[in-house]
Scaffold this active site. Structure first.
Site, PDB file in Angstrom:
ATOM      1  N   HIS A   1      -9.123   0.079   9.799  1.00 18.24           N
ATOM      2  CA  HIS A   1      -7.804   0.200  10.406  1.00 18.24           C
ATOM      3  C   HIS A   1      -7.913  -0.217  11.863  1.00 18.24           C
ATOM      4  O   HIS A   1      -8.735   0.312  12.606  1.00 18.24           O
ATOM      5  CB  HIS A   1      -7.278   1.628  10.273  1.00 18.24           C
TER       6      HIS A   1
ATOM      7  N   TYR B   1      -6.325  -0.446  15.397  1.00 18.64           N
ATOM      8  CA  TYR B   1      -5.354  -0.039  16.413  1.00 18.64           C
ATOM      9  C   TYR B   1      -5.990  -0.253  17.788  1.00 18.64           C
ATOM     10  O   TYR B   1      -6.540  -1.312  18.056  1.00 18.64           O
ATOM     11  CB  TYR B   1      -4.902   1.398  16.153  1.00 18.64           C
TER      12      TYR B   1
ATOM     13  N   ASN C   1      -7.258   8.158   2.557  1.00 22.83           N
ATOM     14  CA  ASN C   1      -6.907   7.568   3.840  1.00 22.83           C
ATOM     15  C   ASN C   1      -7.700   8.189   4.984  1.00 22.83           C
ATOM     16  O   ASN C   1      -7.815   9.413   5.087  1.00 22.83           O
ATOM     17  CB  ASN C   1      -5.407   7.762   4.105  1.00 22.83           C
ATOM     18  N   GLU C   2      -8.273   7.362   5.842  1.00 21.86           N
ATOM     19  CA  GLU C   2      -8.960   7.793   7.066  1.00 21.86           C
ATOM     20  C   GLU C   2      -9.670   9.135   6.879  1.00 21.86           C
ATOM     21  O   GLU C   2      -9.327  10.139   7.517  1.00 21.86           O
ATOM     22  CB  GLU C   2      -7.956   7.856   8.212  1.00 21.86           C
TER      23      GLU C   2
ATOM     24  N   TRP D   1       0.950  -1.603   9.193  1.00 23.76           N
ATOM     25  CA  TRP D   1       1.509  -0.248   9.127  1.00 23.76           C
ATOM     26  C   TRP D   1       2.760  -0.222   9.982  1.00 23.76           C
ATOM     27  O   TRP D   1       2.703  -0.553  11.154  1.00 23.76           O
ATOM     28  CB  TRP D   1       0.495   0.785   9.629  1.00 23.76           C
TER      29      TRP D   1
ATOM     30  N   GLU E   1      -4.939  -1.310   7.609  1.00 28.40           N
ATOM     31  CA  GLU E   1      -3.817  -0.964   8.475  1.00 28.40           C
ATOM     32  C   GLU E   1      -4.028  -1.646   9.815  1.00 28.40           C
ATOM     33  O   GLU E   1      -5.153  -1.817  10.263  1.00 28.40           O
ATOM     34  CB  GLU E   1      -3.731   0.545   8.751  1.00 28.40           C
TER      35      GLU E   1
ATOM     36  N   ARG F   1       0.873  -1.177   0.000  1.00 29.07           N
ATOM     37  CA  ARG F   1       0.000   0.000   0.000  1.00 29.07           C
ATOM     38  C   ARG F   1       0.906   1.222   0.000  1.00 29.07           C
ATOM     39  O   ARG F   1       1.714   1.417   0.910  1.00 29.07           O
ATOM     40  CB  ARG F   1      -0.917  -0.026   1.221  1.00 29.07           C
TER      41      ARG F   1
END
Length: 464
Positions: free
Chosen positions: A221, A223, A154-155, A279, A250, A78
């Site tokens: 994503h 996290y 992105n985001e 990531w 991610e 990516r």
């Protein structure tokens, strides 16, 4: 993800019910495209992303990263790009990135980072501006549908007004299609990509249906929001139940907002056939340097996170399969996605995996081996995974059997067909994962119940 790289003197703040129509437009199927929950190549082979992100826009001279990422087994990279929030990546540069991906036999996910944290971070671009950037690159993207996925932005929303994500994303997809893009499109979740308010999850079906080519994959994503097995499993299950395509665009092994459960993320992705991209390769700053997978872009200096991602259990090296566009493998008939029911109401908590129970080593023609592992367990329930590996010859199908000794029962399964006769369990491949090359492996997962004990049974594997 909030804290990202420091570049050009600025710290980055980073980052259901509908089933795909049975017919795809002829144009959409000219390259990578979705079918149910899966991503397929033009020839019908399933493609599961395994790789990482590379911050090309801030480190444009680090072009050796593409070969180095490939050397660790990745099938996808990516690539971070900018259309003007940072130094813009011009068409010639993007064309070179695509050439590097193809040279190193990688699928190229191109993402526009300008939109990161829109509505919460000053300077962030809108999704509409991101589309403007892609339209400006159309001359170098057209014809690359077999090799390139376009991650629109992105985001694209922070935590302020994330509900606006739905209409903005539909508009962006519509503009991309109106401009003539036939590529597989990827859309990130709001809430800095983590969708903790479930805006993307709850509106994914309508967003998918808004794409006239029905060729959009959703990206979550993972996290700190995803710090328990229950949260990881529940989110992935929601998309699988809805029959909608999802990738983990991610994730990390730690973060300032909490400790992601990377073991469950990776094992669930593998058992469900979901793509994942860690990531990130190197160059992190602003307090998240621990997310570097190699030190100073040196492939010989893997960090602990890099070792985990590439070489650990369910990691890139052991699970990635190169896109057949590069290997020239023959097409296979696409199959419907495996059925699955919603996750149980019990909330499993992460626990150390039990020792796996392997079958005898495969030998001779049409041999296979299977390994049974309890990946998570909670009061009265558990999650298991079986990995099947072909022997010295290719196989066209496999059957795994075992007998429970402690009254366990399977309640849900994915990526296999399971039947039971009392305590005896028989698991057979489904249409899309029976064919394995010599030494190749696949896996299937399941949820089960137990009472009193949950011992690991001996398993056997037979191949055809």
């Amino acid at each position: 993800m909030r804290t990202r790289f420091i570049a050009a003197g600025a710290a980055l703040l980073a980052l259901l019910t509908s089933v795909l129509a049975m017919t795809q437009s002829a144009q959409a199927a000219t390259g990578l495209h979705v079918s149910g929950t899966k991503i397929l190549e033009a020839n019908g082979n399933q493609f599961i992303m395994r790789g990482t992100s590379h911050a090309h826009t801030w480190f444009p001279s680090q072009t050796s990263s593409f070969a180095n990422i490939k050397s660790l087994g990745a099938n996808t990279v990516r690539v971070v790009l900018s259309g003007g929030r940072w130094t813009a990546n011009a068409a010639s540069d993007v064309a070179n990135v695509i050439a590097l991906c193809k040279q190193n036999r990688l699928i190229c996910v191109l993402e526009n980072h300008d939109t990161t944290g829109y509505g919460e971070q000053s300077g962030a671009y809108t999704l509409d501006q991101a589309v403007d950037y892609w339209v400006g690159l159309k001359s170098v993207l057209t014809g690359q549908e077999n090799y390139v996925v376009i991650n629109i932005g992105n985001e694209p929303y922070g935590n302020n007004s994330p509900s606006a994500w739905t209409s903005a994303t539909k508009s962006a997809i519509g503009r991309m299609r109106a401009a003539g893009f036939q590529h597989l499109l990827m859309v990130d979740a709001p809430n800095w990509g983590q969708d903790w308010q479930f805006v993307m999850r709850d509106n994914a079906a309508s967003v998918f249906d808004s794409d006239p080519q029905k060729n959009t994959v959703f990206s979550i994503h993972m996290y700190g929001v995803f710090d328990t097995a229950a949260e990881v499993t529940g989110y992935l299950q929601a998309f699988q139940t809805a029959g909608l395509p999802l990738v983990i665009g991610e994730f990390g092994n730690m973060h300032s907002d909490g400790d992601p459960d990377e073991d469950t993320i990776m094992s669930q992705a593998q058992s469900r056939g979901v793509g994942y991209l860690g990531w990130s390769w190197s160059g992190n700053g602003g307090g998240v340097e621990y997310l570097d997978q190699v030190t100073n872009f040196n492939v010989s200096q893997l960090t602990s996170w890099g070792q985990r991602l590439f070489n650990g259990a369910n990691g890139v090296k052991s699970t990635a399969k190169e896109a057949t566009i590069y290997s020239g493998q023959p097409p296979v008939s696409p199959s419907p996605s495996p059925s699955a029911s919603p996750s149980p109401s019990a909330s499993p908590s992460a626990s150390p995996s039990r020792s796996p129970s392997p079958s005898p080593s495969p030998g001779g023609a049409k041999g296979c081996a299977a390994t049974y592992t309890v990946t998570n367990q909670w009061g009265g329930g558990f999650q298991g995974e079986v990995t099947v590996k072909a022997g010295s010859s290719a196989v066209s199908g496999w059957t795994v059997t075992w007998t429970y000794a402690n009254g366990q029962a399977i309640t849900q399964v994915w990526n296999a067909t399971v039947t039971s006769n009392g305590s005896s369990i028989t698991a057979r491949n489904v249409s899309y994962n029976g064919g394995l090359g010599a030494g190749a492996s696949t896996s299937f997962g399941f949820l089960g119940s137990w009472n009193g004990a949950n011992g690991v049974p001996a398993v056997s594997c037979a191949a055809s």
